[in-house]
Design a protein around this motif. Structure first.
Motif, PDB file in Angstrom:
ATOM      1  N   ALA A 198      27.395  26.063  65.479  1.00 21.24           N
ATOM      2  CA  ALA A 198      26.570  27.085  64.817  1.00 21.24           C
ATOM      3  C   ALA A 198      25.824  26.489  63.630  1.00 21.24           C
ATOM      4  O   ALA A 198      24.637  26.779  63.421  1.00 21.24           O
ATOM      5  CB  ALA A 198      27.437  28.260  64.373  1.00 21.24           C
ATOM      6  N   ASP A 199      26.488  25.635  62.859  1.00 20.34           N
ATOM      7  CA  ASP A 199      25.837  24.988  61.712  1.00 20.34           C
ATOM      8  C   ASP A 199      24.641  24.155  62.158  1.00 20.34           C
ATOM      9  O   ASP A 199      23.585  24.204  61.539  1.00 20.34           O
ATOM     10  CB  ASP A 199      26.824  24.088  60.951  1.00 20.34           C
ATOM     11  N   THR A 243       8.679  26.498  57.762  1.00 20.69           N
ATOM     12  CA  THR A 243      10.000  26.944  57.304  1.00 20.69           C
ATOM     13  C   THR A 243      10.029  28.434  56.972  1.00 20.69           C
ATOM     14  O   THR A 243      11.091  29.045  57.005  1.00 20.69           O
ATOM     15  CB  THR A 243      10.469  26.143  56.071  1.00 20.69           C
ATOM     16  N   HIS A 244       8.874  28.994  56.631  1.00 17.15           N
ATOM     17  CA  HIS A 244       8.752  30.435  56.356  1.00 17.15           C
ATOM     18  C   HIS A 244       7.382  30.876  56.842  1.00 17.15           C
ATOM     19  O   HIS A 244       6.405  30.143  56.707  1.00 17.15           O
ATOM     20  CB  HIS A 244       8.870  30.735  54.857  1.00 17.15           C
ATOM     21  N   LEU A 293      15.892  25.605  70.752  1.00 14.56           N
ATOM     22  CA  LEU A 293      17.292  25.365  70.391  1.00 14.56           C
ATOM     23  C   LEU A 293      18.175  26.013  71.457  1.00 14.56           C
ATOM     24  O   LEU A 293      18.054  27.216  71.703  1.00 14.56           O
ATOM     25  CB  LEU A 293      17.612  25.956  69.025  1.00 14.56           C
ATOM     26  N   THR A 312      17.801  20.267  61.640  1.00 11.57           N
ATOM     27  CA  THR A 312      17.856  20.012  63.082  1.00 11.57           C
ATOM     28  C   THR A 312      16.446  20.055  63.665  1.00 11.57           C
ATOM     29  O   THR A 312      16.071  19.191  64.460  1.00 11.57           O
ATOM     30  CB  THR A 312      18.768  21.038  63.784  1.00 11.57           C
ATOM     31  N   ASP A 327      22.085  26.606  72.792  1.00 11.44           N
ATOM     32  CA  ASP A 327      23.537  26.550  72.636  1.00 11.44           C
ATOM     33  C   ASP A 327      24.100  26.536  74.056  1.00 11.44           C
ATOM     34  O   ASP A 327      24.299  27.576  74.667  1.00 11.44           O
ATOM     35  CB  ASP A 327      24.024  27.761  71.844  1.00 11.44           C
ATOM     36  N   LEU A 372      22.832  24.489  64.887  1.00 18.45           N
ATOM     37  CA  LEU A 372      21.776  25.362  65.414  1.00 18.45           C
ATOM     38  C   LEU A 372      21.032  26.114  64.314  1.00 18.45           C
ATOM     39  O   LEU A 372      19.864  26.452  64.474  1.00 18.45           O
ATOM     40  CB  LEU A 372      22.360  26.343  66.434  1.00 18.45           C
ATOM     41  N   GLU A 373      21.690  26.371  63.187  1.00 22.11           N
ATOM     42  CA  GLU A 373      21.073  27.126  62.097  1.00 22.11           C
ATOM     43  C   GLU A 373      20.424  26.238  61.035  1.00 22.11           C
ATOM     44  O   GLU A 373      19.697  26.736  60.173  1.00 22.11           O
ATOM     45  CB  GLU A 373      22.131  28.008  61.425  1.00 22.11           C
ATOM     46  N   ASP A 374      20.657  24.949  61.089  1.00 22.50           N
ATOM     47  CA  ASP A 374      20.179  24.027  60.064  1.00 22.50           C
ATOM     48  C   ASP A 374      18.709  23.677  60.283  1.00 22.50           C
ATOM     49  O   ASP A 374      18.335  23.183  61.350  1.00 22.50           O
ATOM     50  CB  ASP A 374      21.035  22.758  60.088  1.00 22.50           C
ATOM     51  N   ASP A 375      17.868  23.927  59.267  1.00 20.97           N
ATOM     52  CA  ASP A 375      16.444  23.578  59.362  1.00 20.97           C
ATOM     53  C   ASP A 375      16.243  22.087  59.608  1.00 20.97           C
ATOM     54  O   ASP A 375      15.251  21.676  60.206  1.00 20.97           O
ATOM     55  CB  ASP A 375      15.697  23.982  58.083  1.00 20.97           C
ATOM     56  N   HIS A 379       9.739  27.555  62.577  1.00 18.47           N
ATOM     57  CA  HIS A 379      10.175  26.471  63.460  1.00 18.47           C
ATOM     58  C   HIS A 379       9.046  25.874  64.288  1.00 18.47           C
ATOM     59  O   HIS A 379       9.300  24.955  65.070  1.00 18.47           O
ATOM     60  CB  HIS A 379      11.333  26.874  64.369  1.00 18.47           C
TER      61      HIS A 379
END
Length: 157
Positions: free
Chosen positions: A119-120, A11-12, A70, A127, A72, A122-125, A40
């Motif tokens: 967008a939410d 995550t980081h 990921l 996912t 889009d 794609l940006e959500d950890d 990721h």
């Protein structure tokens, strides 16, 4: 504390440390070092407390490491996904297993919110964590704005 083996999402990540989260238990482990991990990354690994204080963790073994792609997509949801969404209400989530492995999630959203919803996702950890649990290596987001349909495809390699 003792060793923990499982599936983890990074995550980081910094040059000298990283944070991983167990995708099953949501337990977070701060690593005392970073052996080249990137945000990721998905690891099938074992972590253990880092001596002597045991306030951080170390990677003991990495059985597998993969990245989740990921995407889009500019494609619309499949006709089947649209048919599943046709009887659903705004706010509903429809989950369907794919033939073989993976899953498709279909969201019904207001037509003017489809891009924001994509967008939410794609940006959500979460996912990435869900993709790791489903053993997917690619997450593809498709949308049909005029119909208020968003499909999220969790795909194997």
């Amino acid at each position: 504390m003792s060793e923990t083996t499982g599936t983890f999402v990074v995550t980081h990540a910094e040059s000298d440390s990283a944070v991983v989260r167990d995708v099953e238990t949501a337990q977070v482990h701060t690593l005392a070092s970073n052996p080249g991990l990137e945000v990721h990354d998905v690891l099938e690994a074992t972590v253990a407390p880092d001596p002597p204080l045991e306030v951080t963790w170390q990677l003991v073994d990495i059985e597998d490491r993969r990245a989740i792609e990921l995407v889009d997509s500019d494609l619309e949801p499949t006709q089947h996904a649209k048919e599943l969404a046709a009887d659903a209400e705004v706010g509903d989530l429809i989950q369907e297993e794919r033939a073989g492995t993976g899953e498709i999630h279909i969201f019904c959203v207001p037509s003017d919110d489809v891009d924001a919803a994509a967008a939410d996702v794609l940006e959500d950890d979460e996912t990435i964590a869900r993709a790791a649990r489903l053993e997917a290596v690619r997450v593809e987001v498709r949308r049909a704005a005029d119909e208020g349909v968003l499909s999220v495809r969790y795909l194997p390699d």
